[in-house]
Design a protein around this motif. Sequence first.
Motif, PDB file in Angstrom:
ATOM      1  N   TYR A 102      31.763  46.693 -24.853  1.00  0.00           N
ATOM      2  CA  TYR A 102      30.331  46.991 -24.759  1.00  0.00           C
ATOM      3  C   TYR A 102      29.511  45.808 -25.261  1.00  0.00           C
ATOM      4  O   TYR A 102      28.534  45.388 -24.645  1.00  0.00           O
ATOM      5  CB  TYR A 102      30.027  48.259 -25.563  1.00  0.00           C
ATOM      6  N   GLN A 103      29.903  45.260 -26.374  1.00  0.00           N
ATOM      7  CA  GLN A 103      29.165  44.139 -26.955  1.00  0.00           C
ATOM      8  C   GLN A 103      29.297  42.882 -26.103  1.00  0.00           C
ATOM      9  O   GLN A 103      28.337  42.132 -25.913  1.00  0.00           O
ATOM     10  CB  GLN A 103      29.633  43.870 -28.385  1.00  0.00           C
ATOM     11  N   VAL A 104      30.496  42.608 -25.602  1.00  0.00           N
ATOM     12  CA  VAL A 104      30.704  41.426 -24.774  1.00  0.00           C
ATOM     13  C   VAL A 104      29.881  41.519 -23.491  1.00  0.00           C
ATOM     14  O   VAL A 104      29.237  40.545 -23.066  1.00  0.00           O
ATOM     15  CB  VAL A 104      32.199  41.249 -24.459  1.00  0.00           C
ATOM     16  N   ASN A 105      29.889  42.687 -22.857  1.00  0.00           N
ATOM     17  CA  ASN A 105      29.072  42.861 -21.653  1.00  0.00           C
ATOM     18  C   ASN A 105      27.593  42.678 -21.956  1.00  0.00           C
ATOM     19  O   ASN A 105      26.838  42.129 -21.140  1.00  0.00           O
ATOM     20  CB  ASN A 105      29.315  44.251 -21.053  1.00  0.00           C
ATOM     21  N   ASN A 106      27.167  43.138 -23.113  1.00  0.00           N
ATOM     22  CA  ASN A 106      25.764  42.977 -23.499  1.00  0.00           C
ATOM     23  C   ASN A 106      25.425  41.498 -23.707  1.00  0.00           C
ATOM     24  O   ASN A 106      24.360  41.026 -23.287  1.00  0.00           O
ATOM     25  CB  ASN A 106      25.485  43.776 -24.769  1.00  0.00           C
ATOM     26  N   VAL A 107      26.331  40.765 -24.342  1.00  0.00           N
ATOM     27  CA  VAL A 107      26.122  39.325 -24.545  1.00  0.00           C
ATOM     28  C   VAL A 107      26.020  38.616 -23.197  1.00  0.00           C
ATOM     29  O   VAL A 107      25.155  37.747 -22.999  1.00  0.00           O
ATOM     30  CB  VAL A 107      27.258  38.736 -25.393  1.00  0.00           C
ATOM     31  N   LEU A 108      26.893  38.963 -22.263  1.00  0.00           N
ATOM     32  CA  LEU A 108      26.832  38.335 -20.942  1.00  0.00           C
ATOM     33  C   LEU A 108      25.514  38.628 -20.247  1.00  0.00           C
ATOM     34  O   LEU A 108      24.903  37.732 -19.643  1.00  0.00           O
ATOM     35  CB  LEU A 108      28.002  38.813 -20.079  1.00  0.00           C
ATOM     36  N   ALA A 109      25.062  39.871 -20.330  1.00  0.00           N
ATOM     37  CA  ALA A 109      23.786  40.211 -19.703  1.00  0.00           C
ATOM     38  C   ALA A 109      22.646  39.410 -20.312  1.00  0.00           C
ATOM     39  O   ALA A 109      21.730  38.958 -19.606  1.00  0.00           O
ATOM     40  CB  ALA A 109      23.529  41.711 -19.846  1.00  0.00           C
ATOM     41  N   ALA A 111      22.925  36.393 -22.007  1.00  0.00           N
ATOM     42  CA  ALA A 111      23.086  34.960 -21.757  1.00  0.00           C
ATOM     43  C   ALA A 111      22.783  34.592 -20.312  1.00  0.00           C
ATOM     44  O   ALA A 111      22.250  33.512 -20.030  1.00  0.00           O
ATOM     45  CB  ALA A 111      24.500  34.532 -22.127  1.00  0.00           C
ATOM     46  N   GLU A 112      23.126  35.482 -19.384  1.00  0.00           N
ATOM     47  CA  GLU A 112      22.866  35.196 -17.972  1.00  0.00           C
ATOM     48  C   GLU A 112      21.384  35.189 -17.643  1.00  0.00           C
ATOM     49  O   GLU A 112      20.977  34.630 -16.620  1.00  0.00           O
ATOM     50  CB  GLU A 112      23.602  36.221 -17.102  1.00  0.00           C
ATOM     51  N   ALA A 113      20.563  35.790 -18.507  1.00  0.00           N
ATOM     52  CA  ALA A 113      19.119  35.822 -18.279  1.00  0.00           C
ATOM     53  C   ALA A 113      18.411  34.612 -18.880  1.00  0.00           C
ATOM     54  O   ALA A 113      17.199  34.456 -18.704  1.00  0.00           O
ATOM     55  CB  ALA A 113      18.534  37.109 -18.865  1.00  0.00           C
ATOM     56  N   LEU A 114      19.160  33.760 -19.592  1.00  0.00           N
ATOM     57  CA  LEU A 114      18.574  32.586 -20.244  1.00  0.00           C
ATOM     58  C   LEU A 114      18.897  31.325 -19.449  1.00  0.00           C
ATOM     59  O   LEU A 114      19.864  31.300 -18.674  1.00  0.00           O
ATOM     60  CB  LEU A 114      19.117  32.461 -21.668  1.00  0.00           C
ATOM     61  N   PRO A 115      18.116  30.267 -19.625  1.00  0.00           N
ATOM     62  CA  PRO A 115      18.398  29.008 -18.927  1.00  0.00           C
ATOM     63  C   PRO A 115      19.807  28.507 -19.251  1.00  0.00           C
ATOM     64  O   PRO A 115      20.292  28.643 -20.370  1.00  0.00           O
ATOM     65  CB  PRO A 115      17.328  28.050 -19.480  1.00  0.00           C
ATOM     66  N   LEU A 116      20.454  27.923 -18.248  1.00  0.00           N
ATOM     67  CA  LEU A 116      21.816  27.450 -18.423  1.00  0.00           C
ATOM     68  C   LEU A 116      21.803  26.078 -19.086  1.00  0.00           C
ATOM     69  O   LEU A 116      21.409  25.071 -18.493  1.00  0.00           O
ATOM     70  CB  LEU A 116      22.529  27.369 -17.070  1.00  0.00           C
ATOM     71  N   ASP A 117      22.209  26.019 -20.343  1.00  0.00           N
ATOM     72  CA  ASP A 117      22.317  24.765 -21.067  1.00  0.00           C
ATOM     73  C   ASP A 117      23.636  24.760 -21.827  1.00  0.00           C
ATOM     74  O   ASP A 117      24.496  25.629 -21.609  1.00  0.00           O
ATOM     75  CB  ASP A 117      21.116  24.562 -22.009  1.00  0.00           C
ATOM     76  N   GLU A 118      23.813  23.811 -22.718  1.00  0.00           N
ATOM     77  CA  GLU A 118      25.079  23.682 -23.426  1.00  0.00           C
ATOM     78  C   GLU A 118      25.420  24.949 -24.213  1.00  0.00           C
ATOM     79  O   GLU A 118      26.571  25.410 -24.215  1.00  0.00           O
ATOM     80  CB  GLU A 118      25.019  22.485 -24.373  1.00  0.00           C
ATOM     81  N   ARG A 122      28.483  27.700 -23.311  1.00  0.00           N
ATOM     82  CA  ARG A 122      29.538  28.011 -24.286  1.00  0.00           C
ATOM     83  C   ARG A 122      29.626  29.516 -24.529  1.00  0.00           C
ATOM     84  O   ARG A 122      30.728  30.088 -24.560  1.00  0.00           O
ATOM     85  CB  ARG A 122      29.269  27.283 -25.600  1.00  0.00           C
ATOM     86  N   ILE A 123      28.491  30.151 -24.691  1.00  0.00           N
ATOM     87  CA  ILE A 123      28.496  31.581 -24.987  1.00  0.00           C
ATOM     88  C   ILE A 123      28.979  32.386 -23.784  1.00  0.00           C
ATOM     89  O   ILE A 123      29.761  33.339 -23.930  1.00  0.00           O
ATOM     90  CB  ILE A 123      27.096  32.032 -25.448  1.00  0.00           C
ATOM     91  N   ARG A 124      28.546  32.018 -22.607  1.00  0.00           N
ATOM     92  CA  ARG A 124      29.028  32.730 -21.420  1.00  0.00           C
ATOM     93  C   ARG A 124      30.520  32.519 -21.228  1.00  0.00           C
ATOM     94  O   ARG A 124      31.265  33.462 -20.909  1.00  0.00           O
ATOM     95  CB  ARG A 124      28.232  32.274 -20.188  1.00  0.00           C
ATOM     96  N   GLY A 125      30.991  31.288 -21.434  1.00  0.00           N
ATOM     97  CA  GLY A 125      32.420  31.042 -21.316  1.00  0.00           C
ATOM     98  C   GLY A 125      33.228  31.830 -22.336  1.00  0.00           C
ATOM     99  O   GLY A 125      34.267  32.418 -22.008  1.00  0.00           O
ATOM    100  N   THR A 126      32.736  31.876 -23.562  1.00  0.00           N
ATOM    101  CA  THR A 126      33.414  32.632 -24.614  1.00  0.00           C
ATOM    102  C   THR A 126      33.438  34.118 -24.290  1.00  0.00           C
ATOM    103  O   THR A 126      34.458  34.795 -24.467  1.00  0.00           O
ATOM    104  CB  THR A 126      32.724  32.394 -25.968  1.00  0.00           C
ATOM    105  N   ALA A 127      32.322  34.639 -23.797  1.00  0.00           N
ATOM    106  CA  ALA A 127      32.251  36.058 -23.448  1.00  0.00           C
ATOM    107  C   ALA A 127      33.220  36.401 -22.327  1.00  0.00           C
ATOM    108  O   ALA A 127      33.892  37.444 -22.365  1.00  0.00           O
ATOM    109  CB  ALA A 127      30.827  36.429 -23.063  1.00  0.00           C
TER     110      ALA A 127
END
Length: 420
Positions: A102-109, A111-118, A122-127
Amino acid sequence: MKKILLFAFCLSLFSCSSELDLHPRTGVTPETITPNDLKALENGMYNNVQNDPKRESWIMFDIIGGNVQGSSTTSKDVINNTLNPLNSIIVSSWKGYYSALYQVNNVLAIAEALPLDEDTRRIRGTAHYFRAYIYYSLVTRWGDVPLLTKNTLEKPSRAPKALVWEQVEKDLATAHEFLTTAKSYYYVSQDAVIALQARVMLSQNKRSEAAALAEQLITKGNYALDSFEKIFRKEANTEIIFAFENLTAESSNTISTLFYNYGHPNKGSYVYAPSKEMLELIGTNDKRRAISFGVFGGQDCINKYPSGQAGTDPVIISRIAELYLISAETSALDLGTQRLNAVRTARGLPEVHPSSQAEMLTLVLEERRKEFLAEGFSYYDYVRTNTAKQYLGLLDYQHLLPIPGGELQLNEKLTPNPGY
């Protein structure tokens, strides 16, 4: 309102325990997060994945893999007592994996709404890595499981395990794309992704893919077999690829207390003793023995996690020895023999020279059992190689864990695993 509904869904569907209240930074809605919140978001995700499934989940495959026994019970008794739909370890593991998911899916949601930067890469890859690891843990325990890549209010049914494996591979491919190196092995890196990809391919008997991935890390030159003293006494080493640091401030993951008694300097509850078979298997000439076992208060103890009740030992997810043994199992016989003997000689054992792949498998399974005691491998090693009856005396239905009884009552779309 959206946050409240999602939390209520998780609580009612999976009986998620109070961990979801402990780290609200990972339980907020995407539109309220800014880039300034990313570090807290990332830390919270590591915390949830490390702690939500509870400490026994990390050694589940030792508990039901014949490696431990109770103070007055045999290893077979421990297996039969654990493989029960009402067993607290089974229940807490299921709840914990879905709580972390649940938490990982929330993090992905978010992070995917934010600009793609370093940072967001990293956070999307980790998730994606963590989601793959969670589903690897679920599918190897329960087979068909609910497959959720987004949090939802719908009650899910169990997805076929082939689809679950497909999602694991997809998440790892995405993680590989986003991640690079990490500042230490306590953070997910691209190499950690490759190590897990090799394990996933081995688990599906995709031998050539597993061998190629294992060789990629072995020949890269960043890792080398190292002494057990360094690996399990929190010293700098060349072996670990990824581990949870498991600091006191962040953790309830006291694996260590399960293995020690009050005769140990840091004390423990001595829930599990090493099985007689393991004490005989790892001989006195094996360099792993002193770290694998210790005698405290006149009792044999598993000695890999020395912090006792403090519970601050790293939780190792991947290390290079696993890649050597994956290569040994899946490569051509000549290369496989080299990789197996590299591990054996590093541990003080003589070389072996198997004459067939069947003999190689027998030797590799024995070496994996010695090498990875109390690291969570044994049970599934025998299940995936169809040798669980031979080595563990499992009944057919015990090749999967039972779906927790409470989950079956909460969700009528779930079905029990046969035999339970």
